[in-house]
Scaffold this active site. Structure first.
Site, PDB file in Angstrom:
ATOM      1  N   ARG A 171     -66.241 -43.250  45.123  1.00 54.57           N
ATOM      2  CA  ARG A 171     -66.688 -44.083  44.005  1.00 54.57           C
ATOM      3  C   ARG A 171     -65.832 -45.341  43.835  1.00 54.57           C
ATOM      4  O   ARG A 171     -66.276 -46.319  43.232  1.00 54.57           O
ATOM      5  CB  ARG A 171     -66.705 -43.254  42.717  1.00 54.57           C
ATOM      6  CG  ARG A 171     -67.269 -44.028  41.523  1.00 54.57           C
ATOM      7  CD  ARG A 171     -67.502 -43.143  40.327  1.00 54.57           C
ATOM      8  NE  ARG A 171     -68.008 -43.922  39.195  1.00 54.57           N
ATOM      9  CZ  ARG A 171     -68.530 -43.416  38.097  1.00 54.57           C
ATOM     10  NH1 ARG A 171     -68.620 -42.112  37.949  1.00 54.57           N
ATOM     11  NH2 ARG A 171     -68.975 -44.200  37.131  1.00 54.57           N
TER      12      ARG A 171
ATOM     13  N   GLU B 120     -64.380 -40.557  40.341  1.00 49.19           N
ATOM     14  CA  GLU B 120     -63.690 -41.654  41.040  1.00 49.19           C
ATOM     15  C   GLU B 120     -62.368 -41.205  41.674  1.00 49.19           C
ATOM     16  O   GLU B 120     -61.329 -41.837  41.505  1.00 49.19           O
ATOM     17  CB  GLU B 120     -63.452 -42.839  40.097  1.00 49.19           C
ATOM     18  CG  GLU B 120     -63.198 -44.155  40.815  1.00 49.19           C
ATOM     19  CD  GLU B 120     -63.151 -45.352  39.880  1.00 49.19           C
ATOM     20  OE1 GLU B 120     -62.057 -45.859  39.661  1.00 49.19           O
ATOM     21  OE2 GLU B 120     -64.211 -45.764  39.367  1.00 49.19           O
TER      22      GLU B 120
ATOM     23  N   LYS C  55     -69.191 -43.699  33.002  1.00 48.17           N
ATOM     24  CA  LYS C  55     -67.944 -44.374  32.633  1.00 48.17           C
ATOM     25  C   LYS C  55     -68.107 -45.020  31.264  1.00 48.17           C
ATOM     26  O   LYS C  55     -69.013 -45.831  31.053  1.00 48.17           O
ATOM     27  CB  LYS C  55     -67.591 -45.465  33.657  1.00 48.17           C
ATOM     28  CG  LYS C  55     -66.738 -45.023  34.805  1.00 48.17           C
ATOM     29  CD  LYS C  55     -66.281 -46.258  35.600  1.00 48.17           C
ATOM     30  CE  LYS C  55     -65.384 -45.896  36.743  1.00 48.17           C
ATOM     31  NZ  LYS C  55     -64.932 -47.092  37.500  1.00 48.17           N
TER      32      LYS C  55
ATOM     33  N   ARG D 137     -65.952 -34.896  18.359  1.00 45.30           N
ATOM     34  CA  ARG D 137     -65.778 -34.343  19.702  1.00 45.30           C
ATOM     35  C   ARG D 137     -67.050 -34.354  20.539  1.00 45.30           C
ATOM     36  O   ARG D 137     -67.181 -33.607  21.503  1.00 45.30           O
ATOM     37  CB  ARG D 137     -65.196 -32.927  19.646  1.00 45.30           C
ATOM     38  CG  ARG D 137     -63.794 -32.901  19.072  1.00 45.30           C
ATOM     39  CD  ARG D 137     -63.187 -31.533  19.176  1.00 45.30           C
ATOM     40  NE  ARG D 137     -61.820 -31.557  18.664  1.00 45.30           N
ATOM     41  CZ  ARG D 137     -61.246 -30.539  18.047  1.00 45.30           C
ATOM     42  NH1 ARG D 137     -61.913 -29.418  17.861  1.00 45.30           N
ATOM     43  NH2 ARG D 137     -59.997 -30.630  17.618  1.00 45.30           N
TER      44      ARG D 137
ATOM     45  N   HIS E 177     -61.654 -58.615  37.272  1.00 42.38           N
ATOM     46  CA  HIS E 177     -61.294 -58.178  35.924  1.00 42.38           C
ATOM     47  C   HIS E 177     -60.109 -58.969  35.382  1.00 42.38           C
ATOM     48  O   HIS E 177     -60.059 -59.286  34.183  1.00 42.38           O
ATOM     49  CB  HIS E 177     -60.958 -56.687  35.928  1.00 42.38           C
ATOM     50  CG  HIS E 177     -62.145 -55.810  35.698  1.00 42.38           C
ATOM     51  ND1 HIS E 177     -62.088 -54.426  35.794  1.00 42.38           N
ATOM     52  CD2 HIS E 177     -63.432 -56.091  35.388  1.00 42.38           C
ATOM     53  CE1 HIS E 177     -63.284 -53.919  35.546  1.00 42.38           C
ATOM     54  NE2 HIS E 177     -64.112 -54.904  35.305  1.00 42.38           N
TER      55      HIS E 177
ATOM     56  N   HIS F 158     -63.619 -56.277  41.693  1.00 42.93           N
ATOM     57  CA  HIS F 158     -63.248 -56.053  40.298  1.00 42.93           C
ATOM     58  C   HIS F 158     -61.739 -56.117  40.027  1.00 42.93           C
ATOM     59  O   HIS F 158     -61.344 -56.267  38.873  1.00 42.93           O
ATOM     60  CB  HIS F 158     -63.795 -54.698  39.825  1.00 42.93           C
ATOM     61  CG  HIS F 158     -65.268 -54.726  39.542  1.00 42.93           C
ATOM     62  ND1 HIS F 158     -66.192 -55.000  40.520  1.00 42.93           N
ATOM     63  CD2 HIS F 158     -65.977 -54.520  38.400  1.00 42.93           C
ATOM     64  CE1 HIS F 158     -67.406 -54.945  39.994  1.00 42.93           C
ATOM     65  NE2 HIS F 158     -67.306 -54.665  38.719  1.00 42.93           N
TER      66      HIS F 158
ATOM     67  N   HIS G 185     -69.055 -61.388  32.665  1.00 38.98           N
ATOM     68  CA  HIS G 185     -68.512 -60.392  33.596  1.00 38.98           C
ATOM     69  C   HIS G 185     -68.920 -60.691  35.036  1.00 38.98           C
ATOM     70  O   HIS G 185     -68.083 -60.702  35.946  1.00 38.98           O
ATOM     71  CB  HIS G 185     -68.989 -58.995  33.197  1.00 38.98           C
ATOM     72  CG  HIS G 185     -68.582 -57.927  34.151  1.00 38.98           C
ATOM     73  ND1 HIS G 185     -67.289 -57.448  34.262  1.00 38.98           N
ATOM     74  CD2 HIS G 185     -69.307 -57.229  35.085  1.00 38.98           C
ATOM     75  CE1 HIS G 185     -67.226 -56.525  35.188  1.00 38.98           C
ATOM     76  NE2 HIS G 185     -68.440 -56.364  35.702  1.00 38.98           N
TER      77      HIS G 185
ATOM     78  N   GLU H 240     -73.597 -57.708  40.255  1.00 36.50           N
ATOM     79  CA  GLU H 240     -73.471 -56.289  40.590  1.00 36.50           C
ATOM     80  C   GLU H 240     -74.486 -55.876  41.655  1.00 36.50           C
ATOM     81  O   GLU H 240     -74.221 -54.986  42.470  1.00 36.50           O
ATOM     82  CB  GLU H 240     -73.626 -55.431  39.335  1.00 36.50           C
ATOM     83  CG  GLU H 240     -72.525 -55.620  38.291  1.00 36.50           C
ATOM     84  CD  GLU H 240     -71.166 -55.078  38.730  1.00 36.50           C
ATOM     85  OE1 GLU H 240     -71.075 -54.444  39.810  1.00 36.50           O
ATOM     86  OE2 GLU H 240     -70.185 -55.303  38.003  1.00 36.50           O
TER      87      GLU H 240
ATOM     88  N   ASN I  61     -65.525 -50.667  42.962  1.00 37.74           N
ATOM     89  CA  ASN I  61     -64.567 -51.606  42.374  1.00 37.74           C
ATOM     90  C   ASN I  61     -64.381 -52.857  43.211  1.00 37.74           C
ATOM     91  O   ASN I  61     -63.563 -53.715  42.856  1.00 37.74           O
ATOM     92  CB  ASN I  61     -63.207 -50.920  42.188  1.00 37.74           C
ATOM     93  CG  ASN I  61     -63.265 -49.814  41.157  1.00 37.74           C
ATOM     94  OD1 ASN I  61     -63.898 -49.937  40.118  1.00 37.74           O
ATOM     95  ND2 ASN I  61     -62.602 -48.695  41.446  1.00 37.74           N
TER      96      ASN I  61
ATOM     97  N   LYS J  76     -75.901 -46.923  43.537  1.00 43.62           N
ATOM     98  CA  LYS J  76     -74.783 -46.478  42.708  1.00 43.62           C
ATOM     99  C   LYS J  76     -74.868 -44.972  42.448  1.00 43.62           C
ATOM    100  O   LYS J  76     -73.852 -44.263  42.500  1.00 43.62           O
ATOM    101  CB  LYS J  76     -74.746 -47.223  41.381  1.00 43.62           C
ATOM    102  CG  LYS J  76     -73.583 -46.745  40.518  1.00 43.62           C
ATOM    103  CD  LYS J  76     -73.312 -47.595  39.306  1.00 43.62           C
ATOM    104  CE  LYS J  76     -72.067 -47.084  38.578  1.00 43.62           C
ATOM    105  NZ  LYS J  76     -71.740 -47.865  37.374  1.00 43.62           N
TER     106      LYS J  76
END
Length: 352
Positions: A229, A225, A134, A112, A240, A236, A255, A176, A233, A215
């Site tokens: 935020r 997000e 993230k 945890r 993606h 993306h 990527h 990026e 994306n 960022k």
């Protein structure tokens, strides 16, 4: 370099290693584990070894996005258990975006939650993936489908690690930086254009700091997000999908290469939706095409791309949500776009 203060942790860029050593000593970890792949074990771990004054164990995984999955996580959890990692241990993720995403996910779910430090070694991870909390893995061919938000205790960036990267990896990470300029900073966009074609001669400290600040400012305003935020994306949604499609193929894309494709397509969508003007679209396309020169056709795989987009985690029900450009340096989010418009953008990309 100044310290960048994020939500509940700091990002340090090219600081004195004694600060890292002192920080770890204050944590008083029962054990230290360093997550590496075959590349960072060879090229980056020796640098970290010079800093650490306490013994540590390394856990090696195989590099590459195709291994960012539950199977690899299971191997990592198993190694942590066998080496008696407890909740007072410290995990250091020494690698690129895959190690940062997956190492942080493993640390956050083991018992945890175990304290972890992000130590990004690629340009992509230094300017983007290591900041913002993230974490996650790919599942059933869909990128980052399983994950959570959890901040590291510290992000420690060493731009000297960039010297270990192949040129193609540097170019990938630069996507990026380009994105950050397009969505938030026209001045960064102009600076990026001036770096072409000799990006290896860039002032990495300044470039990384500028990109991280952009960022970080966005993430601090919207950590989970829910709104702003989402502009991160841009590029993306289509990017993606393209990356996922080619993940196990001989035409495997990095990527940043996939995101470069996505930015061209989504800049076109921005134009067709009456947001971005024609000269700006041409400027974006000319630069990205010239920089990446990706010889690829998307229309032959449009059905596969659309199927992947329909499973994108940013969608709301049947609505496909995009982040689009108003102009260079300004971006909106939650713009619902039709599949027909997406197909048009793939045609635009193919018609060079």
């Amino acid at each position: 370099m100044p310290v960048i203060h994020s939500q509940d942790y700091n990002v340090l860029i090219d600081e004195n290693p004694s600060i890292l050593v002192s920080f770890i000593e204050q944590l008083k970890p029962s054990k230290i584990f360093v997550i590496v792949d075959e590349n960072t074990k060879l090229l980056c771990l020796p640098i970290l070894e010079k800093y650490l004054k306490t013994p540590f164990s390394s856990i090696q995984i195989v590099s590459g996005e195709k291994f960012k999955n539950l199977k690899t996580c299971t191997l990592m959890w198993d190694a942590l258990m066998k080496n008696k990692c407890d909740r007072k241990s410290l995990i250091i993720n020494l690698g690129g975006g895959v190690i940062g995403d997956m190492g942080g996910f493993v640390a956050s779910t083991y018992m945890r939650g175990v304290t972890f430090i992000q130590m990004p070694t690629t340009l992509l991870s230094q300017v983007d993936a290591s900041v913002g909390g993230k974490l996650g893995i790919d599942f059933l061919g869909i990128k980052n489908m399983i994950g959570l938000f959890q901040n590291p205790k510290l992000v420690w960036i060493e731009t000297q690690f960039l010297k270990t990267l192949p040129y193609r990896e540097l170019k990938s990470g630069f996507a990026e930086v380009i994105k950050h300029g397009l969505i938030r900073s026209e001045s960064l966009w102009q600076s990026v254009k001036q770096s072409f074609p000799k990006i290896e001669d860039s002032d990495w400290k300044a470039l990384v700091q500028t990109s991280v600040n952009i960022k970080n400012d966005i993430v601090k305003e919207d950590p989970l997000e829910k709104g702003l935020r989402k502009i991160l994306n841009f590029g993306h949604t289509i990017g993606h999908a393209v990356e996922s499609h080619f993940l196990d193929s001989p035409n495997h894309l990095l990527h940043g290469e996939a995101i470069a494709i996505g930015m061209i397509c989504e800049a076109y969508i921005s134009y067709k939706e009456g947001l971005l003007d024609g000269p700006a679209l041409k400027e974006i396309r000319t630069f990205i095409d010239g920089f990446y020169n990706i010889d690829l056709k998307l229309l032959p795989i449009k059905n596969e791309i659309l199927e992947l987009i329909l499973k994108d985690k940013k969608n709301t029900g049947d609505q496909i949500n995009f982040s689009l450009l108003n102009k260079i340096g300004d971006c909106i989010y939650d713009k619902n776009i039709s599949t027909l418009r997406i197909e048009e953008s793939l045609t635009y990309f193919d018609n060079k």
